[in-house]
Design an enzyme around this catalytic site. Structure first.
Site, PDB file in Angstrom:
ATOM      1  N   ARG A  34     -10.222   8.197  -1.425  1.00 18.40           N
ATOM      2  CA  ARG A  34      -9.947   7.252  -0.335  1.00 18.40           C
ATOM      3  C   ARG A  34     -11.167   7.018   0.554  1.00 18.40           C
ATOM      4  O   ARG A  34     -11.045   6.888   1.771  1.00 18.40           O
ATOM      5  CB  ARG A  34      -8.754   7.727   0.523  1.00 18.40           C
ATOM      6  CG  ARG A  34      -7.430   7.725  -0.219  1.00 18.40           C
ATOM      7  CD  ARG A  34      -6.951   6.291  -0.461  1.00 18.40           C
ATOM      8  NE  ARG A  34      -5.601   6.265  -0.960  1.00 18.40           N
ATOM      9  CZ  ARG A  34      -4.525   6.067  -0.203  1.00 18.40           C
ATOM     10  NH1 ARG A  34      -4.628   5.874   1.088  1.00 18.40           N
ATOM     11  NH2 ARG A  34      -3.341   6.042  -0.755  1.00 18.40           N
ATOM     12  N   ARG A  38      -8.983   2.497   5.681  1.00 20.32           N
ATOM     13  CA  ARG A  38      -8.742   2.181   7.085  1.00 20.32           C
ATOM     14  C   ARG A  38      -9.560   2.941   8.108  1.00 20.32           C
ATOM     15  O   ARG A  38      -9.598   2.547   9.270  1.00 20.32           O
ATOM     16  CB  ARG A  38      -7.249   2.355   7.401  1.00 20.32           C
ATOM     17  CG  ARG A  38      -6.430   1.215   6.857  1.00 20.32           C
ATOM     18  CD  ARG A  38      -4.964   1.477   7.029  1.00 20.32           C
ATOM     19  NE  ARG A  38      -4.596   2.667   6.265  1.00 20.32           N
ATOM     20  CZ  ARG A  38      -3.346   3.073   6.083  1.00 20.32           C
ATOM     21  NH1 ARG A  38      -2.362   2.404   6.654  1.00 20.32           N
ATOM     22  NH2 ARG A  38      -3.093   4.145   5.373  1.00 20.32           N
ATOM     23  N   ARG A  47      -9.844  -6.549   5.797  1.00 21.91           N
ATOM     24  CA  ARG A  47      -8.421  -6.442   5.494  1.00 21.91           C
ATOM     25  C   ARG A  47      -7.608  -7.397   6.378  1.00 21.91           C
ATOM     26  O   ARG A  47      -6.601  -7.965   5.947  1.00 21.91           O
ATOM     27  CB  ARG A  47      -8.013  -4.983   5.706  1.00 21.91           C
ATOM     28  CG  ARG A  47      -6.564  -4.650   5.649  1.00 21.91           C
ATOM     29  CD  ARG A  47      -6.029  -4.655   4.246  1.00 21.91           C
ATOM     30  NE  ARG A  47      -4.670  -4.136   4.270  1.00 21.91           N
ATOM     31  CZ  ARG A  47      -3.648  -4.796   4.749  1.00 21.91           C
ATOM     32  NH1 ARG A  47      -3.791  -5.999   5.234  1.00 21.91           N
ATOM     33  NH2 ARG A  47      -2.436  -4.251   4.757  1.00 21.91           N
ATOM     34  N   ASP A  84      -4.839   0.256  -6.316  1.00 23.41           N
ATOM     35  CA  ASP A  84      -3.789   1.216  -5.983  1.00 23.41           C
ATOM     36  C   ASP A  84      -3.071   1.652  -7.249  1.00 23.41           C
ATOM     37  O   ASP A  84      -3.047   0.911  -8.236  1.00 23.41           O
ATOM     38  CB  ASP A  84      -2.773   0.622  -4.996  1.00 23.41           C
ATOM     39  CG  ASP A  84      -1.963   1.730  -4.341  1.00 23.41           C
ATOM     40  OD1 ASP A  84      -2.486   2.402  -3.440  1.00 23.41           O
ATOM     41  OD2 ASP A  84      -0.818   1.968  -4.776  1.00 23.41           O
ATOM     42  N   TYR A 159       7.787   7.109  -7.630  1.00 26.93           N
ATOM     43  CA  TYR A 159       7.844   5.920  -6.756  1.00 26.93           C
ATOM     44  C   TYR A 159       8.816   4.889  -7.323  1.00 26.93           C
ATOM     45  O   TYR A 159       9.552   4.227  -6.582  1.00 26.93           O
ATOM     46  CB  TYR A 159       6.455   5.288  -6.603  1.00 26.93           C
ATOM     47  CG  TYR A 159       5.567   6.034  -5.628  1.00 26.93           C
ATOM     48  CD1 TYR A 159       5.700   5.862  -4.254  1.00 26.93           C
ATOM     49  CD2 TYR A 159       4.584   6.906  -6.080  1.00 26.93           C
ATOM     50  CE1 TYR A 159       4.890   6.543  -3.363  1.00 26.93           C
ATOM     51  CE2 TYR A 159       3.769   7.604  -5.202  1.00 26.93           C
ATOM     52  CZ  TYR A 159       3.930   7.414  -3.839  1.00 26.93           C
ATOM     53  OH  TYR A 159       3.131   8.107  -2.953  1.00 26.93           O
TER      54      TYR A 159
HETATM   55  O1  CP3 Z   1      -9.974   6.141  -3.125  1.00 29.06           O
HETATM   56  C1  CP3 Z   1     -10.259   4.949  -2.856  1.00 29.06           C
HETATM   57  O2  CP3 Z   1     -11.042   4.648  -1.925  1.00 29.06           O
HETATM   58  C2  CP3 Z   1      -9.740   3.842  -3.759  1.00 29.06           C
HETATM   59  C3  CP3 Z   1      -8.528   3.244  -3.356  1.00 29.06           C
HETATM   60  C4  CP3 Z   1      -7.157   3.916  -3.492  1.00 29.06           C
HETATM   61  C5  CP3 Z   1      -6.044   3.439  -2.737  1.00 29.06           C
HETATM   62  N1  CP3 Z   1      -4.937   4.106  -3.158  1.00 29.06           N
HETATM   63  C6  CP3 Z   1      -6.104   2.395  -1.707  1.00 29.06           C
HETATM   64  C7  CP3 Z   1      -4.993   2.243  -0.727  1.00 29.06           C
HETATM   65  C8  CP3 Z   1      -6.697   4.943  -4.318  1.00 29.06           C
HETATM   66  C9  CP3 Z   1      -7.468   5.834  -5.286  1.00 29.06           C
HETATM   67  C10 CP3 Z   1      -5.285   5.036  -4.115  1.00 29.06           C
HETATM   68  C11 CP3 Z   1      -4.421   5.976  -4.860  1.00 29.06           C
HETATM   69  C12 CP3 Z   1      -3.017   6.153  -4.449  1.00 29.06           C
HETATM   70  N2  CP3 Z   1      -2.146   5.224  -3.947  1.00 29.06           N
HETATM   71  C13 CP3 Z   1      -2.304   7.362  -4.638  1.00 29.06           C
HETATM   72  C14 CP3 Z   1      -2.858   8.614  -5.271  1.00 29.06           C
HETATM   73  C15 CP3 Z   1      -3.678   9.415  -4.348  1.00 29.06           C
HETATM   74  C16 CP3 Z   1      -2.885  10.053  -3.222  1.00 29.06           C
HETATM   75  O3  CP3 Z   1      -3.090   9.631  -2.078  1.00 29.06           O
HETATM   76  O4  CP3 Z   1      -2.097  10.957  -3.509  1.00 29.06           O
HETATM   77  C17 CP3 Z   1      -1.000   7.140  -4.161  1.00 29.06           C
HETATM   78  C18 CP3 Z   1       0.127   8.168  -4.132  1.00 29.06           C
HETATM   79  C19 CP3 Z   1      -0.901   5.784  -3.737  1.00 29.06           C
HETATM   80  C20 CP3 Z   1       0.312   5.062  -3.229  1.00 29.06           C
HETATM   81  C21 CP3 Z   1       0.098   4.461  -1.892  1.00 29.06           C
HETATM   82  N3  CP3 Z   1      -0.714   3.368  -1.640  1.00 29.06           N
HETATM   83  C22 CP3 Z   1       0.681   4.856  -0.662  1.00 29.06           C
HETATM   84  C23 CP3 Z   1       1.627   6.026  -0.492  1.00 29.06           C
HETATM   85  C24 CP3 Z   1       0.198   3.973   0.328  1.00 29.06           C
HETATM   86  C25 CP3 Z   1       0.584   3.902   1.789  1.00 29.06           C
HETATM   87  C26 CP3 Z   1       0.155   5.047   2.596  1.00 29.06           C
HETATM   88  C27 CP3 Z   1      -1.330   5.140   2.742  1.00 29.06           C
HETATM   89  O5  CP3 Z   1      -1.867   6.220   2.405  1.00 29.06           O
HETATM   90  O6  CP3 Z   1      -1.960   4.197   3.205  1.00 29.06           O
HETATM   91  C28 CP3 Z   1      -0.709   3.079  -0.303  1.00 29.06           C
HETATM   92  C29 CP3 Z   1      -1.483   2.003   0.352  1.00 29.06           C
HETATM   93  C30 CP3 Z   1      -2.949   2.051   0.211  1.00 29.06           C
HETATM   94  N4  CP3 Z   1      -3.637   2.337  -0.946  1.00 29.06           N
HETATM   95  C31 CP3 Z   1      -3.889   1.748   1.231  1.00 29.06           C
HETATM   96  C32 CP3 Z   1      -5.158   1.868   0.647  1.00 29.06           C
HETATM   97  C33 CP3 Z   1      -6.488   1.625   1.325  1.00 29.06           C
HETATM   98  C34 CP3 Z   1      -3.536   1.320   2.648  1.00 29.06           C
HETATM   99  C35 CP3 Z   1      -3.228  -0.141   2.656  1.00 29.06           C
HETATM  100  C36 CP3 Z   1      -3.568  -0.818   3.951  1.00 29.06           C
HETATM  101  O7  CP3 Z   1      -4.767  -1.085   4.211  1.00 29.06           O
HETATM  102  O8  CP3 Z   1      -2.638  -1.126   4.698  1.00 29.06           O
END
Ligand code: CP3
Length: 352
Positions: A34, A38, A47, A84, A159
């Protein structure tokens, strides 16, 4: 060749790929899960111009720019493509929404839908992702590795069955107890989809791929073997057969003693560890494969002396084998970018 090679030694020249290939280097490569997102003001600015998060992922210019933001700011060793894990169910026909402040919400899974889940839709429905990878690859310097990723079948299934995150997944737990063959079927479809998606990411420019089984820690031991290890083995075998030489990093988050079995039985080339894993356990596995991790994201959030102390402890503990510095989970959104810059300085300045 799948990645940059030094013709004389046939060894990868990019620092991260060298370590994923088993080399131990004077300088430890670093990237962060990540790392784009944000906590970066430049991410929030971009964004804000997109209607929602998925629109961001599906705009290759925007997604490429977001992927490159932390590289430009911190000079990390890898760019992980901005996307994602939930693009897989979305492309297969189970609509995913990212509601502000609520996390992901999925359309209810009707088990009859399973018949329509064609694994190839995971590739065909995500063409912008491949364009993003190609754009990032073209823009990266010669020392930076491009990482692709996917959610592992069990985490995606959780999910999909529950329709939301939150960590409890009651419907998934019930399905595993009451109708395990249905879980087998969903996981098998997802293993095909994820393998195809990762191979397509490699063809678009990814030089290494990471499989996120973020919720594997919910499984009991037989469940872990059946729904995390077995599908990971299928995915790894398919990738190795189709695109030999491209490292696959496994991340069964929260499985504790299960990391050893996963390392041994899935055939992954490297392992990512969460911060709950003792670095002595990681060091014990370094004779078998490279390890990645596992600084507590809370230490990065706090910064200062805690960050220094904990980062140096990870580096020291893993100095005798191949190690890629990373967090144990994603960067927390309240983290100050200055703390990330400080961490990179600590890792770059350290010598065994
Ligand atoms: O690592 C990186 O920089 C690459 C981008 C990336 C995102 N999601 C962007 C994202 C990666 C590798 C993921 C993986 C992901 N997504 C996982 C596995 C890793 C982990 O955290 O366990 C999971 C379970 C998800 C599912 C997911 N996507 C959730 C639960 C959420 C909402 C909560 C949160 O953490 O923000 C997302 C949204 C998401 N994915 C955002 C980003 C930048 C936030 C979206 C926004 O800007 O509003």
């Amino acid at each position: 060749m799948p990645h940059a090679m030094d013709p004389a030694s046939q060894a990868p020249t990019k620092p991260l790929l060298a370590v994923l290939g088993g080399a131990r280097r004077q300088s430890v490569p670093i990237w962060l899960m990540r790392q784009a997102g944000r906590y970066l003001p430049e991410y929030r600015a971009l964004r804000a111009s997109a209607p929602d998060f998925l629109a961001c992922c599906n705009d290759p210019d925007m997604a490429a720019e977001i992927t490159l933001q932390p590289i430009a700011r911190f000079g990390l060793d890898a760019a992980i493509v901005f996307s994602d894990i939930l693009i897989v169910p979305h492309a297969m026909g189970q609509t995913v929404r990212f509601a502000a402040g609520e996390g992901p919400l999925l359309e209810p899974l009707d088990l009859a839908m399973l018949d329509r889940f064609a694994p190839k839709k995971a590739v065909e429905g995500n063409l912008p992702l491949f364009m993003t990878l190609a754009k990032v690859k073209a823009a990266l310097g010669t020392d930076t590795t491009l990482i692709g990723f996917a959610g592992a079948p069990f985490t995606l299934a959780a999910y999909m069955v529950d329709g939301r995150g939150g960590g409890e997944f009651p419907a998934t737990r019930a399905l595993m107890v009451e109708e395990p063959p249905m879980m087998d079927r969903l996981v098998a479809i997802l293993a095909e989809a994820v393998a195809a998606l990762l191979i397509a990411q490699i063809d678009a420019g990814a030089e290494a791929v990471q499989l996120f089984d973020s919720w594997a820690g919910l499984l009991d031991e037989p469940g872990f073997r059946r729904w995390s290890i077995a599908p990971a083995r299928t995915i790894v075998d398919k990738i190795h057969a189709a695109r030999p030489g491209v490292p696959v990093i496994g991340f069964p988050r929260g499985v504790g003693v299960g990391y050893g079995a996963y390392a041994e039985q899935t055939g992954v080339d490297a392992m990512q560890f969460d911060q709950g894993t003792d670095t002595a356990v990681m060091a014990g596995l370094q004779g078998r494969l490279p390890v990645q991790g596992n600084l507590d994201p809370e230490a990065l959030l706090e910064g200062g002396v805690r960050l220094e102390r904990e980062a140096l402890a990870v580096l020291e503990a893993l100095k005798d084998g191949p190690h890629v510095f990373n967090l144990g989970h994603g960067v927390i959104k309240e983290t100050r970018p200055e703390h990330v810059a400080h961490l990179v300085e600590i890792v770059r300045g350290w010598r065994p």
